[in-house]
Write a protein that holds these residues in place. Structure first.
Motif, mmCIF file in Angstrom:
data_model
loop_
_atom_site.group_PDB
_atom_site.id
_atom_site.type_symbol
_atom_site.label_atom_id
_atom_site.label_comp_id
_atom_site.label_asym_id
_atom_site.label_seq_id
_atom_site.Cartn_x
_atom_site.Cartn_y
_atom_site.Cartn_z
ATOM 1 N N ALA A 119 0.481 -1.008 0.018
ATOM 2 C CA ALA A 119 0.302 -0.040 0.107
ATOM 3 C C ALA A 119 0.823 0.946 0.116
ATOM 4 O O ALA A 119 0.682 2.197 0.145
ATOM 5 N N SER A 135 -1.393 0.045 -5.209
ATOM 6 C CA SER A 135 -1.262 -0.054 -3.443
ATOM 7 C C SER A 135 -2.533 0.452 -3.607
ATOM 8 O O SER A 135 -3.114 0.197 -2.074
ATOM 9 N N ALA A 138 -4.581 -1.551 -0.295
ATOM 10 C CA ALA A 138 -5.195 -0.461 0.725
ATOM 11 C C ALA A 138 -6.526 -1.323 1.133
ATOM 12 O O ALA A 138 -6.934 -0.994 2.340
ATOM 13 N N MET A 158 -1.009 4.641 7.503
ATOM 14 C CA MET A 158 -1.856 5.029 6.906
ATOM 15 C C MET A 158 -2.092 5.991 6.532
ATOM 16 O O MET A 158 -2.216 7.770 5.907
ATOM 17 N N VAL A 199 -5.510 6.456 -3.353
ATOM 18 C CA VAL A 199 -5.517 5.506 -1.985
ATOM 19 C C VAL A 199 -5.533 6.205 -1.001
ATOM 20 O O VAL A 199 -5.314 6.125 0.539
ATOM 21 N N ALA A 215 -6.922 5.411 2.624
ATOM 22 C CA ALA A 215 -6.450 5.590 4.172
ATOM 23 C C ALA A 215 -6.956 6.491 5.107
ATOM 24 O O ALA A 215 -7.110 6.201 5.980
#
Length: 893
Positions: free
Chosen positions: A493, A501, A505, A524, A539, A543
């Motif tokens: 991730a 990624s 995630a 994150m 992403v 997160a």
């Protein structure tokens, strides 16, 4: 003094020999026959219904009981002869002659001459301290008549002091509690503690499963140290967790009442019970008091092939969104579970191509060793031309209600072998991940097949070089949700780009918050705040969602809020919508968010007035006493106004469990060059791509690609037909509950609840360069059928109740974007069409001769269609979109 002592001992001895009542269990008088009236009743009905209208039957008889032998060294050890006579069978409730299946039939015709004679042969019980030590009967009798005798014999088991014990009777070895009050004893048996051979299975997810409540109580009234009356009652209640109004109950009652006491035969002399029994009749053998398994055979049932011919018309592809398809699917599964491998192969090898996928769905969902062997023999993974059937098989495996270790072992073996189609290879490993999770949830993580499959996925992920292979194994882990995989997912991730990624995630996002450790949150936070490298919006927003859904700290929330205003335009708007949705929907982190918002540096007009079209919103589909269902819809745009990601989620909750019922994600990237726009930060080098990913009933499916690369995009733009791309189509087994229960009165009871879903999900993304508009459309067409059958099979009669539910509906999600002006006009719609809902209850009684009584009650009502509300800004935008609508809708591409 010696003379007085001898005299005292003689008096005590004489008293002991003549007075009853000093024993620790019931005791019969010598040379007496006790005649009782005995009834055993069975009722089947809805949980709260009165028994006066239940289906069922009553067996009544006289019972003679007399003492055969008493141990000369121990009065507590007795042999008792029990004889059933004058047997009658009748309806449990009075019924008109036209509805009485027993009319004109005497007991011998109903039960059968041979079985009636066996039932009326005496049995012998050895009672020691009130418990049945040995049950003597005739070895070659049918198990059913033996069980009726065991049911009666179990009533004779009693202790005369309060307390708990572990007792063996017809129900198995059970925890039993006694409460003694003068001449009355109450016995409570904990049925869930009984050790007895059990068959059946339950559904993987509790929301889709059935709850059971079982109780057993017996009240004894004693007179002169023996029974005056015995009343026993067992209750089994079944509730469909998702709809507790769909329920059933089985009630079993026994009553033994003393009618008379007359002179009887004298005792048999002997020192040991076994010898006395052999003297009485050498054919007697000692048997377990625990019930034997009885299976009745269906003599007029159609073969598997005949059954298929009767339902195949409902299984054509164009009918798969109809309730009749789901009904036929469930009935076909029931018949496959009784079939041999050869019978299954005969059906599948003789059918037309268009019906084969539906047959594969049913055979795989049957989940028997025979069905697995048959389907694996039929499918050839080296043949690319049958990839549709292979995919349907694999998805049916992923949705398996109670998968076996053998199934996972078979798939692992196939994965190691030759597979002609690379998409099938990807689907195979993704499904393996789903099976790993299901087996681990049932405490099967240490099974050899599970250990091997976990090792294979983790090892190959670490060695994978190609992006497609990395993504494939990440998707498998997204299904498996292994705690040991979290460090690997964090690595991909944070260090990779694009699909890699993003997939890693979103895999972390699926874990329960209890697995999201400080290390996960630190990673994150680094991704969201871009501490180490620049990340794309999809992403970063994922997160942020992980942080906010995992009990965030005050500073984590504050840093996220302080970042708003410094983010790319559409990401700003998306994050604002996410925060507002958390507050509006009272999510777990809402209290922390409210604390942070008291600080004016975090909560001010400059941050909360950012323009944009992106949004996030959650709402309720259903809020009921049993379950609640929520939907969440978020949509993220690029700075140029082109869709970046739309995400529709549907969750189902009850008090103890939740189910991710569905997710449809449409993603697009790298399309800015088409409209001469500038990509957002971190997305300058992304290839042109659009595709769809779906989760269905907690199982991540293989993503579908609309186009990959600029050349593929232009080719499909020129050749586009406007038809949606199918994401998933088929028949799924959702609820799958089957259990058998031994009733204390002797018969065997069963409860079977199956729920099937016929589903057709399709979606597409369209856009017009000329009119500068884009549109995504996800159409979910589903039909659900649930059938519950609760039955008591007494060999000579079956009685039960069948409950059915069926509904058909369509859920459309449409997103329209007009980017010919700024700010862009974005309209999102989520609609459900009007749906028919039908419910029926059928109670029945039937004899092997075919004579049958049924009572049916059904209701049908429409479920009104509706448009689910989203946020007010969306409603305002939709008015503008439709007010400026033109004929562009007919000019796509």
């Amino acid at each position: 003094m010696i003379l007085l002592t001898v005299l005292f001992l003689c008096i005590i001895s004489t008293y002991s020999a003549s007075v009853k009542g000093h024993t620790t269990g019931p005791s019969l008088s010598n040379d007496k026959i006790y005649t009782f009236s005995y009834t055993a009743e069975v009722y089947v009905d809805r949980a709260k219904a009165s028994l006066k209208k239940s289906a069922g039957y009553r067996i009544s008889s006289d019972v003679d009981v007399n003492l055969l032998w008493r141990n000369p060294d121990n009065d507590d050890d007795q042999l008792v002869k029990v004889t059933i006579k004058n047997v009658q069978v009748e309806n449990v409730n009075e019924r008109p002659a036209a509805k009485n299946i027993f009319k004109g039939k005497n007991t011998e015709k109903i039960i059968g001459k041979e079985y009636l004679a066996a039932l009326q042969r005496p049995m012998v019980l050895e009672l020691a301290r009130g418990k049945v030590q040995n049950f003597y009967s005739y070895q070659n009798e049918h198990a059913f008549t033996q069980n009726l005798k065991r049911g009666l014999a179990s009533l004779f088991q009693l202790q005369l002091h309060s307390g708990t014990s572990r007792e063996v009777d017809i129900s198995g070895k059970c925890n039993t509690t006694y409460q003694v009050r003068q001449d009355q004893v109450t016995k409570i048996k904990a049925l869930d503690s009984c050790e007895i051979e059990k068959t059946g299975f339950t559904s993987h997810n509790k929301i889709l499963d059935v709850s059971t409540k079982a109780t057993s109580a017996t009240i004894y009234v004693l007179e002169d140290s023996f029974f005056k009356s015995i009343k026993a009652e067992e209750n089994y209640v079944f509730f469909l967790n998702s709809r507790r109004k769909t329920n059933a109950k089985i009630v079993s009652k026994q009553r033994l009442e003393l009618k008379s006491v007359q002179a009887g035969p004298g005792l048999i002399a002997g020192k040991q019970a076994a010898g006395v029994v052999k003297t009485l009749d050498s054919n007697y053998v000692s048997m377990s008091l625990v019930a034997e398994t009885v299976k009745s055979e269906c003599k007029k049932c159609p073969s598997l092939s005949e059954h298929w011919q009767s339902i195949k018309e409902y299984m054509h592809p164009e009918k798969l969104s109809k309730a009749e398809a789901a009904r036929s699917f469930l009935s076909f599964i029931q018949n496959i579970r009784k079939a041999t491998k050869e019978e299954i192969l005969q059906v599948i090898k003789s059918e037309k191509k268009e019906l084969l996928p539906q047959i594969v769905d049913a055979i795989t969902s049957a989940q028997t060793p025979e069905s697995l062997e048959a389907i694996l023999e039929f499918l050839d993974f080296k043949d690319a031309s049958t990839s549709i059937l292979q995919e349907r098989f694999l998805y049916a495996c992923g949705f398996a209600s109670h998968p076996s270790e053998m199934l996972l072992k078979s798939l692992t073996s196939k994965f190691k072998g030759d597979i002609a189609n690379e998409e099938i290879r990807e689907t195979l490993v993704i499904v393996m991940g789903a099976l790993i999770r299901k087996l681990c949830d049932r405490e099967g993580c240490k099974l050899p097949a599970v250990v091997e499959a976990k090792k294979l996925i983790l090892n190959r992920l670490e060695k994978a070089k190609k992006d497609d292979n990395v993504k494939m194994y990440l998707l498998a882990l997204k299904n498996a949700l292994l705690p040991e995989a979290i460090p690997l997912l964090l690595k991909y991730a944070e260090s990779e780009e694009g699909h890699i990624s993003n997939t890693a995630a979103t895999a972390i996002q699926r874990y329960d918050p209890s697995f999201l450790t400080d290390e996960v949150r630190k990673t994150m936070n680094r991704i969201y705040h871009q501490n180490r490298k620049v990340h794309e919006k999809t992403v970063r927003t994922t997160a942020a969602a992980i942080i906010l859904n995992s009990n965030p700290t005050y500073m984590e929330v504050k840093n996220i809020l302080l970042s708003i205003g410094e983010l790319p335009l559409e990401m700003n708007k998306y994050m604002l919508s996410m925060i507002q949705d958390i507050l509006q929907f009272e999510m777990p982190s809402s209290k922390t968010v409210r604390r942070v918002l008291k600080d004016m540096r975090s909560h001010n007009y400059e941050r909360f007035s950012k323009p944009g079209s992106s949004s996030a919103y959650s709402g309720y589909i259903i809020r009921g006493p049993d379950i609640s269902s929520t939907y969440s819809l978020d949509i993220l745009y690029s700075g140029s106004g082109i869709l970046r990601r739309s995400n529709l989620n549907i969750h189902i909750f009850d008090r103890n469990a939740q189910l991710h019922a569905g997710q449809v994600v449409i993603e697009a990237q790298g399309l800015e060059t088409i409209i001469a726009a500038t990509p957002d930060e971190g997305e300058e080098n992304l290839d042109s791509f659009a595709g769809m990913s779906a989760i269905l009933f907690d199982v991540q499916l293989r993503p579908v690609t609309f186009f990959q690369g600029y050349g593929d995009l232009m080719s499909k733009m020129l050749s586009a037909t406007g038809d949606p791309i199918n994401v998933v189509k088929g028949l799924l087994l959702l609820t799958d509950y089957s259990q058998e229960f031994q009733l204390q009165s002797g018969p065997r009871a069963s409860a079977d609840f199956q729920g099937g879903l016929a589903i057709d999900i399709s979606g597409g993304m369209e856009f017009s360069l000329w009119y500068r508009e884009s549109k995504t459309n996800v159409k979910n067409r589903v039909a659900m059928f649930i059938s519950g059958n609760t039955e008591v099979d007494s060999f000579f009669i079956k009685t039960g109740m069948e409950t059915t539910l069926e509904v058909e509906t369509t859920l459309d999600f449409i997103s329209t974007v007009q980017f010919s002006q700024y700010p862009f006009l974005v309209c999102m719609q989520m609609d459900r069409v009007e749906s028919p809902f039908r419910h029926s209850v059928t109670k029945y009684e039937s004899l092997p001769s075919g004579r049958r009584y049924t009572a049916r009650k059904g209701t049908a009502e429409p479920l009104a269609g509706c448009e689910y509300p989203l946020h007010q800004e969306n409603s305002n935008m939709c008015r503008k979109v439709f007010s400026t609508a033109s004929d562009s809708s007919s000019s796509w591409f």
